[in-house]
Design a protein around this motif. Structure first.
Motif, PDB file in Angstrom:
ATOM      1  N   SER A  71       3.827   1.601  -1.259  1.00 60.07           N
ATOM      2  CA  SER A  71       4.685   1.691  -2.444  1.00 60.07           C
ATOM      3  C   SER A  71       3.981   2.494  -3.525  1.00 60.07           C
ATOM      4  O   SER A  71       2.758   2.463  -3.647  1.00 60.07           O
ATOM      5  CB  SER A  71       5.011   0.277  -2.955  1.00 60.07           C
ATOM      6  OG  SER A  71       5.740  -0.456  -1.985  1.00 60.07           O
TER       7      SER A  71
ATOM      8  N   THR B 190       0.832  -1.212   0.000  1.00 60.28           N
ATOM      9  CA  THR B 190       0.000   0.000   0.000  1.00 60.28           C
ATOM     10  C   THR B 190       0.868   1.264   0.000  1.00 60.28           C
ATOM     11  O   THR B 190       0.542   2.264  -0.650  1.00 60.28           O
ATOM     12  CB  THR B 190      -0.925   0.007   1.229  1.00 60.28           C
ATOM     13  OG1 THR B 190      -1.770  -1.151   1.177  1.00 60.28           O
ATOM     14  CG2 THR B 190      -1.776   1.257   1.276  1.00 60.28           C
TER      15      THR B 190
ATOM     16  N   PRO C 183       2.592   3.241  -6.998  1.00 60.92           N
ATOM     17  CA  PRO C 183       2.180   2.431  -8.146  1.00 60.92           C
ATOM     18  C   PRO C 183       2.909   2.865  -9.408  1.00 60.92           C
ATOM     19  O   PRO C 183       3.019   4.066  -9.693  1.00 60.92           O
ATOM     20  CB  PRO C 183       0.679   2.683  -8.257  1.00 60.92           C
ATOM     21  CG  PRO C 183       0.273   3.191  -6.912  1.00 60.92           C
ATOM     22  CD  PRO C 183       1.435   3.942  -6.398  1.00 60.92           C
ATOM     23  N   ARG C 184       3.406   1.917 -10.170  1.00 60.86           N
ATOM     24  CA  ARG C 184       4.111   2.255 -11.398  1.00 60.86           C
ATOM     25  C   ARG C 184       3.193   2.896 -12.423  1.00 60.86           C
ATOM     26  O   ARG C 184       3.656   3.646 -13.294  1.00 60.86           O
ATOM     27  CB  ARG C 184       4.744   0.995 -11.982  1.00 60.86           C
ATOM     28  CG  ARG C 184       5.857   0.430 -11.114  1.00 60.86           C
ATOM     29  CD  ARG C 184       6.400  -0.851 -11.717  1.00 60.86           C
ATOM     30  NE  ARG C 184       6.992  -0.607 -13.037  1.00 60.86           N
ATOM     31  CZ  ARG C 184       7.398  -1.584 -13.854  1.00 60.86           C
ATOM     32  NH1 ARG C 184       7.218  -2.845 -13.491  1.00 60.86           N
ATOM     33  NH2 ARG C 184       7.937  -1.292 -15.009  1.00 60.86           N
ATOM     34  N   ASP C 185       1.893   2.593 -12.341  1.00 55.21           N
ATOM     35  CA  ASP C 185       0.969   3.174 -13.320  1.00 55.21           C
ATOM     36  C   ASP C 185       0.513   4.571 -12.940  1.00 55.21           C
ATOM     37  O   ASP C 185      -0.307   5.182 -13.617  1.00 55.21           O
ATOM     38  CB  ASP C 185      -0.237   2.263 -13.541  1.00 55.21           C
ATOM     39  CG  ASP C 185      -1.089   2.102 -12.265  1.00 55.21           C
ATOM     40  OD1 ASP C 185      -0.753   2.760 -11.234  1.00 55.21           O
ATOM     41  OD2 ASP C 185      -2.057   1.334 -12.312  1.00 55.21           O
TER      42      ASP C 185
ATOM     43  N   SER D  96      -1.367   5.541 -10.522  1.00 58.98           N
ATOM     44  CA  SER D  96      -2.763   5.625 -10.098  1.00 58.98           C
ATOM     45  C   SER D  96      -2.925   6.279  -8.731  1.00 58.98           C
ATOM     46  O   SER D  96      -4.029   6.663  -8.376  1.00 58.98           O
ATOM     47  CB  SER D  96      -3.383   4.223 -10.095  1.00 58.98           C
ATOM     48  OG  SER D  96      -2.677   3.379  -9.181  1.00 58.98           O
TER      49      SER D  96
END
Length: 451
Positions: free
Chosen positions: A43, A41, A45-47, A49
């Motif tokens: 970390s 949670t 998000p690579r996208d 979001s």
């Protein structure tokens, strides 16, 4: 919490590394799964979001490997420079950005520091701005000065220079942008261009104002020059205030200082006043010389000045004191006390030269009054410009400007404006031997004034 907040390293909780055949204890394993869920949670998000909820701490990096870069071009991004400064790199090459411009008003002397990079300082009073050493400020350090109330002098550190000179003066009403090369300073030359714009294409010659007068407090030794301007060809200078120069000392800059180009003040001498322009700041000054031409002025004390134009003349008396005078319009001088240049001298049919109390070395238009006495009842006298050569006085010849009143040994008076030669002389001739008095009220010495 298993993740070290300082290093970001995750460590599993104790009791979560089982061996074969061991019964798993649910307490540490439940703690492990909870921690893993929490860390996922927390970390990013690579996208993209979800956003960061705390500052992102990137590696310091270098210009070739920035702490924040791009997958497709890892050499482009941001890195941390020395001194805690943020750097930007593009394909491994540093990209410079200026720091924020800071404005401040100053009312006195100031020392410009490295922290004044890109600053704008408006000086509301006379001031000296001392620049920190160029090596300390560094290449590309830059600074703007606005003179808004009085002149501001920019003084580099030690023997360092600005535009190749020891100082730069920003006149009131002007500004200067300064940049450091790391070893010297330079201005953008805009102020100089503005001040000299009139010189670049101007022609003609004139004097506007700059009238001469005896100084009220020291009339025998000091001369005042009123505000005004002078031009000779493409050279121009102006003054917004009265300047005073002393005839009893050699030239030094500024009002009240000595004015002679060389030597000491002499008796019965002629001193021509020349308008000067200081090369560094275009300010006005005056030098006094016995030379009737600019070419003859001694320039030993005039380094850094341009001689613009002759703007007037001063005469001394037998005691080496300034002869009292006042100036009228159109370069006209009147003596406070008329000078008797001839006292019952003999005049006759031979044309004779007479020296007057007027400037030496130039032709002037003398303002003369005459008294004439003759035993011949119809005699007359002619006082005239020597350039006319030899003339004969009399009604049937060249006439006269003073003559007797049909009474033997009587007196007659007359007046005239007569041009002299460059040796201060006029000529006089009479129809018969007689006595002549010449009273000198002053002269006109043309310098270009029309009012």
């Amino acid at each position: 919490m298993p993740r070290n907040p300082s290093t970001g390293v995750y460590s599993k909780p104790a009791g979560t590394t089982p061996s074969v055949g061991q019964v798993i204890d649910p307490v540490p394993w439940n703690a492990l799964t909870t921690d893993l869920g929490n860390e996922i949670t927390n970390s990013l998000p690579r996208d993209g979001s979800a956003p960061m909820v705390a500052p992102l701490k990137a590696a310091s990096g270098t210009v070739s490997a920035p702490g924040v870069g791009f997958a497709s071009n890892p050499q482009t991004g941001m890195y941390l420079k020395g001194g805690g400064l943020l750097g930007f790199t593009q394909n491994g090459v540093d990209v410079s950005f200026d720091q924020a411009m800071v404005y401040a008003a100053k009312s006195g002397d100031y020392t410009a520091l490295a922290s004044d990079n890109n600053a704008v300082h408006r000086f509301t009073a006379a001031a000296i701005v001392t620049l920190t050493a160029a090596a300390t400020l560094g290449s590309n350090w830059h600074y703007t000065i606005i003179a808004d109330g009085a002149d501001v002098t920019i003084d580099p550190n030690g023997a360092e220079t600005i535009d190749g000179a020891a100082t730069l003066i920003v006149p009131s009403g002007y500004s200067a942008f300064i940049i450091c090369s790391g070893s010297a300073f330079f201005s953008n030359k805009l102020m100089t261009k503005i001040l000299t714009k009139a010189d670049s294409s101007a022609v003609g010659s004139f004097v506007d104002g700059l009238t001469l007068s005896n100084n009220t407090g020291s009339p025998n030794t000091h001369i005042d020059f009123a505000a005004g301007s002078a031009r000779s060809g493409s050279s121009f200078v102006s003054s917004a205030s009265t300047l005073t120069k002393r005839l009893t000392g050699t030239f030094a800059a500024g009002t009240g200082a000595g004015g002679l180009d060389a030597g000491a003040v002499a008796a019965n001498a002629t001193y021509f006043a020349y308008a000067l322009r200081k090369d560094s700041d275009l300010s006005f000054d005056v030098v006094l010389s016995t030379s009737a031409t600019i070419g003859g002025v001694t320039t030993t004390l005039l380094t850094g000045y341009t001689i613009v134009k002759c703007i007037g003349v001063v005469l001394t008396d037998a005691s080496s004191l300034i002869r009292q005078f006042f100036m009228n319009s159109s370069d006209d001088y009147s003596f406070v006390t008329p000078v008797r240049d001839a006292l019952n001298i003999t005049t006759n049919t031979t044309s004779t030269l007479l020296a007057l109390t007027v400037p030496n070395g130039v032709k002037v238009r003398a303002k003369l009054r005459f008294m004439f006495s003759s035993s011949a009842t119809t005699n007359s006298c002619l006082v005239y410009d020597p350039a006319k050569g030899i003339l004969i006085a009399g009604g049937n010849d060249s006439g006269g400007n003073v003559g007797t009143m049909q009474v033997a040994s009587g007196f007659a008076v007359g007046s005239d404006f007569v041009w002299t030669n460059t040796a201060r002389q006029v000529r006089h001739v009479a129809g018969a031997t007689a006595g002549l008095w010449v009273f000198n009220d002053g002269f006109t010495f043309p310098c270009g004034r029309t009012a």
